[in-house]
Design an enzyme around this catalytic site. Structure first.
Site, PDB file in Angstrom:
ATOM      1  N   ALA A 180       5.809  -3.441  -3.955  1.00  0.00           N
ATOM      2  CA  ALA A 180       5.600  -4.590  -2.977  1.00  0.00           C
ATOM      3  C   ALA A 180       5.336  -4.160  -1.602  1.00  0.00           C
ATOM      4  O   ALA A 180       5.169  -5.135  -0.895  1.00  0.00           O
ATOM      5  CB  ALA A 180       7.080  -5.197  -2.961  1.00  0.00           C
TER       6      ALA A 180
ATOM      7  N   ARG B 259       0.744   2.629   7.407  1.00  0.00           N
ATOM      8  CA  ARG B 259       0.016   3.659   7.558  1.00  0.00           C
ATOM      9  C   ARG B 259      -1.411   4.027   7.062  1.00  0.00           C
ATOM     10  O   ARG B 259      -1.887   5.127   7.562  1.00  0.00           O
ATOM     11  CB  ARG B 259       0.925   5.027   7.550  1.00  0.00           C
ATOM     12  CG  ARG B 259       1.937   5.028   8.642  1.00  0.00           C
ATOM     13  CD  ARG B 259       2.946   6.045   8.309  1.00  0.00           C
ATOM     14  NE  ARG B 259       3.953   5.917   7.069  1.00  0.00           N
ATOM     15  CZ  ARG B 259       4.804   6.599   6.699  1.00  0.00           C
ATOM     16  NH1 ARG B 259       4.923   7.690   7.015  1.00  0.00           N
ATOM     17  NH2 ARG B 259       5.468   6.081   5.813  1.00  0.00           N
TER      18      ARG B 259
ATOM     19  N   ALA C 149     -57.243   9.175 -12.937  1.00  0.00           N
ATOM     20  CA  ALA C 149     -56.347   9.335 -11.759  1.00  0.00           C
ATOM     21  C   ALA C 149     -56.889   8.245 -10.671  1.00  0.00           C
ATOM     22  O   ALA C 149     -57.971   7.865 -10.555  1.00  0.00           O
ATOM     23  CB  ALA C 149     -56.535  10.807 -11.178  1.00  0.00           C
TER      24      ALA C 149
HETATM   25  C1  UD1 Z   1      13.663   5.469  -1.064  1.00  0.00           C
HETATM   26  C2  UD1 Z   1      15.224   6.002  -1.859  1.00  0.00           C
HETATM   27  C3  UD1 Z   1      15.405   7.479  -1.377  1.00  0.00           C
HETATM   28  C4  UD1 Z   1      14.312   8.599  -2.024  1.00  0.00           C
HETATM   29  C5  UD1 Z   1      12.956   8.209  -1.420  1.00  0.00           C
HETATM   30  C6  UD1 Z   1      11.933   8.674  -2.254  1.00  0.00           C
HETATM   31  C7  UD1 Z   1      16.237   3.965  -1.695  1.00  0.00           C
HETATM   32  C8  UD1 Z   1      17.360   3.333  -1.114  1.00  0.00           C
HETATM   33  N1  UD1 Z   1      16.140   5.098  -1.075  1.00  0.00           N
HETATM   34  O1  UD1 Z   1      13.694   5.708   0.201  1.00  0.00           O
HETATM   35  O2  UD1 Z   1      16.640   7.788  -1.662  1.00  0.00           O
HETATM   36  O3  UD1 Z   1      14.833   9.660  -1.362  1.00  0.00           O
HETATM   37  O4  UD1 Z   1      12.754   6.601  -1.908  1.00  0.00           O
HETATM   38  O5  UD1 Z   1      10.501   8.375  -1.582  1.00  0.00           O
HETATM   39  O6  UD1 Z   1      16.042   3.514  -2.716  1.00  0.00           O
HETATM   40  N2  UD1 Z   1       9.813  -1.275  -2.342  1.00  0.00           N
HETATM   41  C9  UD1 Z   1       9.788  -2.593  -2.715  1.00  0.00           C
HETATM   42  N3  UD1 Z   1      10.604  -3.416  -2.264  1.00  0.00           N
HETATM   43  C10 UD1 Z   1      11.311  -3.438  -1.369  1.00  0.00           C
HETATM   44  C11 UD1 Z   1      11.793  -2.000  -0.877  1.00  0.00           C
HETATM   45  C12 UD1 Z   1      10.748  -1.140  -1.337  1.00  0.00           C
HETATM   46  O7  UD1 Z   1       8.862  -2.845  -3.633  1.00  0.00           O
HETATM   47  O8  UD1 Z   1      11.955  -4.485  -1.076  1.00  0.00           O
HETATM   48  C13 UD1 Z   1       8.960  -0.340  -2.399  1.00  0.00           C
HETATM   49  C14 UD1 Z   1       8.105   0.226  -1.286  1.00  0.00           C
HETATM   50  O9  UD1 Z   1       6.829  -0.525  -1.533  1.00  0.00           O
HETATM   51  C15 UD1 Z   1       8.004   1.759  -1.875  1.00  0.00           C
HETATM   52  C16 UD1 Z   1       9.339   2.034  -2.583  1.00  0.00           C
HETATM   53  O10 UD1 Z   1       9.812   0.701  -3.108  1.00  0.00           O
HETATM   54  O11 UD1 Z   1       6.852   2.003  -2.625  1.00  0.00           O
HETATM   55  C17 UD1 Z   1      10.349   2.701  -1.850  1.00  0.00           C
HETATM   56  O12 UD1 Z   1      10.829   2.111  -0.731  1.00  0.00           O
HETATM   57  P1  UD1 Z   1      10.953   2.610   0.762  1.00  0.00           P
HETATM   58  O13 UD1 Z   1      11.794   1.728   1.300  1.00  0.00           O
HETATM   59  O14 UD1 Z   1       9.792   3.351   0.986  1.00  0.00           O
HETATM   60  O15 UD1 Z   1      12.300   3.803   0.274  1.00  0.00           O
HETATM   61  P2  UD1 Z   1      12.426   5.039   0.946  1.00  0.00           P
HETATM   62  O16 UD1 Z   1      12.987   4.561   2.331  1.00  0.00           O
HETATM   63  O17 UD1 Z   1      11.448   5.821   1.069  1.00  0.00           O
END
Ligand code: UD1
Ligand code: CA
Length: 451
Positions: free
Chosen positions: A10, A15, A419
């Site tokens: 989602a 970036r 040609a």
């Molecule tokens: C998450 C993990 C963390 C892990 C890391 C690895 C949690 C709380 N933390 O952190 O422990 O080390 O991934 O990369 O899960 N996404 C959605 N909907 C949302 C939120 C996120 O689809 O509401 C998707 C994002 O697009 C992304 C992924 O889930 O691709 C990870 O979300 P993000 O918020 O980046 O998690 P991190 O902070 O990286």
């Protein structure tokens, strides 16, 4: 036991600095989400994709009716994202959580993870990093996993832990539903964390299993174009290694790109800076010289594709030689042992066995028979400015250099075109046609002098 994959996709991916959603960025010409989907489909019965940003665009681009698309209108955290899928998942199953921006995840690892979840209810995929900054830390007590603590919520002791959560996990679906009901937003980011289910499960008396991967690339997420390029290299390097192990000679695996599927026979060689796209097959003893770009082609045995040639949507017979500097455009069929030489462009044409178009020609919308010789600089004039027209050239024809064949036109078997001719009407079998103006010669010609 049924397995459901839930792919989180989602996020916007700010970036990337792109108008496209992050998961539609491509690696080896396939979207990041497409890579994850393929892996998920290899091992799961049903795939659910949680989409949000760029929704319709993502659905259209992936274009797979077997996927259950679940919208997450607001991104309230990874736990919230997974919650959206749960109404679509039956209790007696395993849910595998994947990420649309972690493209190189490997099927073997996921299979292990699923097996462990079948035995233990929950299994996590973790990795040990020299620099764990930013990731959720895996907190263990006597080797048993107790919780996952996010960077922003961690104390100093926890921040020193180098084993981190990749985010990928497999969970018994009924427990996942139950535990997701117990998570809240009492954390530094005010989000619903998926990772909180781990502590809840421990408190529920469950043992958390884990698979620790030693391959950082397979769990690496892509947030910007730099990381995208790093994973592209890793992917290409792995693919090159696999091809070499199967017998392909690659002059330099670091300068070979395959963005599609490639199959090859025995003793084939690919020189440097070759880019392959789509579906490509080559037979035995075929060589591809430096700097060629080939897309969707079926190429036979003993073929030489000489340097700097571009080929797209073509079928190339055994023993053919192409290039250097040739361009084969879509819908071309080149018969055995034919030769297409330098600076020759061929489009939507059949070229018969043993025919030669050796230099500087354009052949389009044409059917060229066997053993035809097309001289340097010959042009089939296939376009009248409005419509395309056909040129037919019979077996054994000889077309002299610098001739133009104004289509529609047919040249009968074994005919000869002198040609420099401009051919506007059909030539019958065995005829000589010549249409250039007669040469006039003036003896002792005085050139004009400067005044
Ligand atoms: C998450 C993990 C963390 C892990 C890391 C690895 C949690 C709380 N933390 O952190 O422990 O080390 O991934 O990369 O899960 N996404 C959605 N909907 C949302 C939120 C996120 O689809 O509401 C998707 C994002 O697009 C992304 C992924 O889930 O691709 C990870 O979300 P993000 O918020 O980046 O998690 P991190 O902070 O990286
Ligand atoms: Ca992340």
């Amino acid at each position: 036991m049924k397995t459901h994959a839930i792919i989180l996709a989602a996020g916007k991916g700010t970036r990337m600095n792109s108008s496209k959603p992050k998961v539609l960025q491509t690696l080896a010409n396939k979207t990041l989400l497409g890579h994850v989907l393929t892996q998920a489909q290899n091992i799961c019965d049903q795939v659910h994709i949680i989409y949000g940003f760029g929704g319709k665009q993502v659905i259209n681009e992936i274009n797979d009716n077997s996927v259950n698309w679940v919208e997450q209108t607001q991104q309230l955290g990874t736990g919230h994202a997974v919650q959206q899928a749960m109404p679509h998942i039956n209790d007696g199953s395993i849910s595998l959580i994947l990420y649309g921006d972690v493209p190189l995840i490997n099927t073997d690892t996921l299979t292990k993870l699923i097996e462990k979840a079948k035995q233990n209810y929950i299994s996590l995929l973790s990795v040990v990093l020299k620099n764990p900054t930013g990731y959720g830390r895996i907190v263990r007590n006597n080797n048993n996993i107790q919780a996952i603590v996010e960077q922003k919520d961690a104390n100093n002791e926890q921040l020193n832990i180098c084993e981190v959560n990749t985010g990928i996990m497999a969970v018994n679906s009924s427990l996942l539903k139950k535990y997701l009901n117990g998570i809240d937003t009492n954390n530094a980011q005010g989000e619903l964390y998926l990772t909180d289910i781990v502590e809840i499960a421990v408190n529920d008396g469950k043992t958390i299993a884990s698979v620790i991967t030693n391959n950082e690339f397979e769990v690496a997420g892509v947030n910007d174009k730099v990381q995208l390029a790093e994973l592209e290299r890793e992917f290409q390097q792995n693919q090159a290694t696999k091809f070499m192990q199967q017998g392909l000679t690659l002059k330099d695996p670091a300068r070979f790109d395959c963005r599609g599927s490639f199959s090859f026979g025995k003793d084939c060689e690919v020189d440097v800076n070759v880019v392959l796209e789509g579906n490509i097959t080559i037979g035995n003893n075929t060589i591809i010289a430096p700097n060629c770009s080939i897309k969707n082609a079926k190429i036979g045995d003993n073929v030489s594709i000489l340097s700097n040639s571009v080929i797209e949507d073509a079928v190339i017979g055994d023993g053919v030689s192409i290039g250097p500097f040739a361009r084969i455009r879509p819908k071309v069929n080149i018969g055995e042992n034919a030769k297409i030489g330098n600076f020759v462009e061929v489009k939507k044409s059949d070229i018969g066995k043993g025919s030669k178009i050796s230099h500087l020609s354009y052949v389009g919308d044409s059917i060229v028979g066997k053993d035809v010789n097309i001289g340097a600089g010959v042009i089939t004039c296939n376009y009248d400015g409005v419509n395309k027209h056909q040129t037919n050239i019979g077996d054994g024809v000889f077309i002299g250099s610098d001739s133009q064949l104004i289509a529609p036109v047919s040249i009968g078997k074994n005919a000869t075109i002198g040609a420099g001719s401009t051919i506007t009407s059909d030539t019958s079998e065995g005829q000589l046609a010549i249409s250039r103006s007669k040469q006039k010669s003036f003896s002792n010609w005085k050139r004009p002098a400067k005044k």
